[in-house]
Design an enzyme around this catalytic site. Structure first.
Site, short mmCIF file in Angstrom:
data_model
loop_
_atom_site.label_atom_id
_atom_site.label_comp_id
_atom_site.label_asym_id
_atom_site.label_seq_id
_atom_site.Cartn_x
_atom_site.Cartn_y
_atom_site.Cartn_z
N LYS A 272 -57.87 -10.89 -34.25
CA LYS A 272 -59.06 -10.92 -35.10
C LYS A 272 -59.17 -12.28 -35.79
O LYS A 272 -58.15 -12.91 -36.06
CB LYS A 272 -58.96 -9.83 -36.18
N ARG A 346 -58.23 3.87 -30.29
CA ARG A 346 -58.52 4.89 -29.26
C ARG A 346 -57.31 5.10 -28.35
O ARG A 346 -57.13 6.17 -27.80
CB ARG A 346 -59.77 4.48 -28.48
N1 BES Z 1 -59.80 -1.06 -36.88
C1 BES Z 1 -60.83 -1.65 -36.12
C2 BES Z 1 -62.21 -1.14 -36.53
C3 BES Z 1 -62.85 -1.86 -37.68
C4 BES Z 1 -63.38 -3.12 -37.52
C5 BES Z 1 -63.00 -1.23 -38.89
C6 BES Z 1 -64.02 -3.75 -38.57
C7 BES Z 1 -63.64 -1.84 -39.94
C8 BES Z 1 -64.16 -3.09 -39.78
C9 BES Z 1 -60.66 -1.31 -34.65
O1 BES Z 1 -59.34 -1.18 -34.21
C10 BES Z 1 -61.25 -2.44 -33.88
O2 BES Z 1 -60.74 -3.51 -33.97
N2 BES Z 1 -62.30 -2.16 -33.12
C11 BES Z 1 -62.95 -3.18 -32.38
C12 BES Z 1 -63.30 -2.62 -31.04
C13 BES Z 1 -63.81 -3.64 -30.07
C14 BES Z 1 -62.71 -4.58 -29.68
C15 BES Z 1 -64.34 -2.93 -28.85
C16 BES Z 1 -64.20 -3.59 -33.16
O3 BES Z 1 -64.86 -2.73 -33.72
O4 BES Z 1 -64.47 -4.78 -33.21
MN MN Z 2 -58.55 -3.06 -33.68
#
Ligand code: BES
Ligand code: MN
Ligand code: ZN
Length: 493
Positions: A272, A346
């Site tokens: 990230k 997931r």
């Molecule tokens: N924990 C995050 C979801 C999240 C992102 C919660 C931002 C709150 C704020 C999850 O594990 C994640 O990173 N999801 C990705 C999925 C994508 C890579 C398909 C996302 O939402 O960017």
């Molecule tokens: Mn994630």
């Protein structure tokens, strides 16, 4: 130290209290039962109301200096013109608790003249929410600057079975939420997968629940390649913790609650961006919610069987970490092509859903901070509710509404499934940006075998960057209330 609540059956003007809180509607009349208190302050309160200096607007407050003994201060709190519900009562009590904390009072008493049982419940939950804090990691101010913390809250209400039951439920939910919020606020180096083992052990011991704890090698034996690939980059022991509460008849199919417990989510190799990454300590909020709900359900002694399952690890990049293009196999034999290692929740939930099958669930509900897309879609005011079973979704929506954690139903149409088809495996772990929360939910559905399933995406609602009035900024306790209301309703049915 957790706050202690008591139910007080006394005339409000006869209570010995540092702070009597009187919750009033918009454009209030002074309740007749409080005539004595107005006299104690020489009519100042009724004069104030007559002058309309205090109008009972939502969150409006006014403090009066009371007597030396007995009612020592009086705080008017407005609850606004909206109808009185559990949620509006909750907000007013929270505002009161926050004022009491600012004043440095150790005790307060709440009085809401028109309170029914449901509102008593809301008052307790609100007082718990408003007085909650996480002071563990901050040096306290010097003794002379220090203010005492709110320790005791009395709710003045009639002596009826219904009120007593509602009061007890309020306490159970408030304490469940406090557990969830504490876990949500703990930094990733304090809240680790083993923290969930500790907390699970405490809850199980307190309420005689069964406890199952699995580590890396146990999960490898069960073929949980999906969960374990997320844990590949961390030296911490990943944990699956299951709490089995048997309040119902033997053999009754349980409600199974499942939580995503990422103690931190860096994204892994698909790392990230740095800004706001610290926020990802909250990525265990689904699991925290399951723990909080199990505590509340245990306290409530609900006559129903419930299993709580959490999967906890930390998503880290490393030389060993799973990488894009890798294919892993989940415990139901299905293969997954990893497209983005940041879609890790997931992957953890997939194996938890397969594991849930062994309990023969009446229904399984998971809560997960699963997608950023749900924050874009629904913002911070609604939980994303996903199910292929309309009736089950409606039941969860009703529970969330009652709990003051409203949800919104999202589509689960087959058409979206195209997006997670893989050329090399049974499916991909991401389906692109379009409808990202929906493809995530459809991914989870692939691991559900023959029981109703509802997925709650709490990414937008488990943690608030802004003060929400009923709760200061920080972890909100969502989805504890939804889980508890759902299970309560099932226990009544
Ligand atoms: N924990 C995050 C979801 C999240 C992102 C919660 C931002 C709150 C704020 C999850 O594990 C994640 O990173 N999801 C990705 C999925 C994508 C890579 C398909 C996302 O939402 O960017
Ligand atoms: Mn994630
Ligand atoms: Zn995550």
């Amino acid at each position: 130290m957790p706050i202690s609540f008591s139910l007080v059956h006394a005339a409000p003007d006869a209570v010995d209290t540092p702070l009597l809180v009187v919750i009033l509607p918009a454009d209030p009349a002074w309740p007749a039962v409080l005539g004595g208190i107005d006299q104690q302050v020489n009519g100042a309160i009724t004069r104030t109301l007559a002058r309309r200096d205090f109008r009972g607007g939502r969150d409006e407050t006014m403090l009066f200096v009371g007597a030396e003994q007995g009612v020592q201060r009086i705080l008017l709190v407005g609850r606004g013109a909206a109808p009185l519900t559990r949620t509006t009562a909750r907000r007013a009590a929270s505002v009161a608790a926050r004022q009491a904390s600012k004043l440095g009072l150790t005790e307060m008493h709440l009085f809401l003249a028109e309170a029914g049982a449901a509102h008593v419940e809301g008052l307790v939950i609100g007082a718990g929410a408003g007085s909650w804090s996480y002071p563990d990691l901050q040096t306290p101010p010097a003794a002379k600057d220090r203010r005492a913390r709110l320790e005791r809250v009395g709710v003045i209400a009639s002596d009826q079975d219904e009120t007593r039951a509602a009061f007890a439920a309020g306490v159970a939910i408030a304490e469940g939420q406090a557990i969830a919020r504490r876990l949500g606020q703990m930094p990733g180096n304090y809240c680790t997968p083993d923290t969930f083992v500790e907390v699970g052990r405490e809850i199980a011991a307190r309420h005689s629940m069964g406890l199952t704890v699995l580590g890396r090698s146990d999960m490898a034996e069960l073929g949980m390649g999906s969960f374990l690939c997320v844990a590949q980059g961390t030296t911490q022991e990943p944990r699956l913790v299951a709490l089995e509460y048997n309040g119902g008849p033997a053999g009754q199919q349980p409600v199974v609650l499942i939580g995503k417990g990422l103690c931190f989510d860096t994204g892994g190799i698909s790392i990230k961006p740095a800004p706001e990454m610290e926020w990802m300590k909250f990525d265990m909020s689904g699991a925290g919610g399951v723990m909080g709900a199990m505590e509340a359900i245990g306290q409530l002694k609900l006559p129903i069987n419930v299993v709580g399952i959490i999967g906890s690890t930390t998503n880290m990049p490393s030389g060993e970490a799973v990488k894009p293009g890798d294919v892993v196999r989940a415990s139901n034999g299905k293969t997954i092509e990893i497209i983005n290692t940041d879609a890790e929740g997931r992957l953890v939930l997939a194996d938890l859903l397969v594991f849930a099958k062994r309990y023969n669930p009446a229904i399984a509900i998971d809560a997960a901070t699963l997608t950023g897309a749900i924050v874009i879609g629904l913002g911070h005011n609604a939980v994303g509710v996903f199910s292929t079973d309309k009736q089950a979704a409606d039941e969860v929506l009703a529970a969330g509404e009652l709990a003051g954690e409203p949800g919104w139903a999202m589509p689960m149409w087959d058409d979206y499934r195209e997006q997670i088809k893989s050329d090399v495996a049974d499916m991909k772990n991401t389906g692109g940006r379009a409808g990202g929360s929906i493809t995530a939910a459809l991914f989870l559905q692939e691991f559900v075998d023959g029981f109703p399933f509802v997925h709650l995406d709490v990414a937008g609602t488990a943690y608030s960057q802004a003060d929400l009035g009923w709760i200061p900024k920080g972890p909100t306790g969502t989805p504890v209330g939804t889980f508890v209301e759902f299970v309560r309703a099932r226990a009544r049915a």
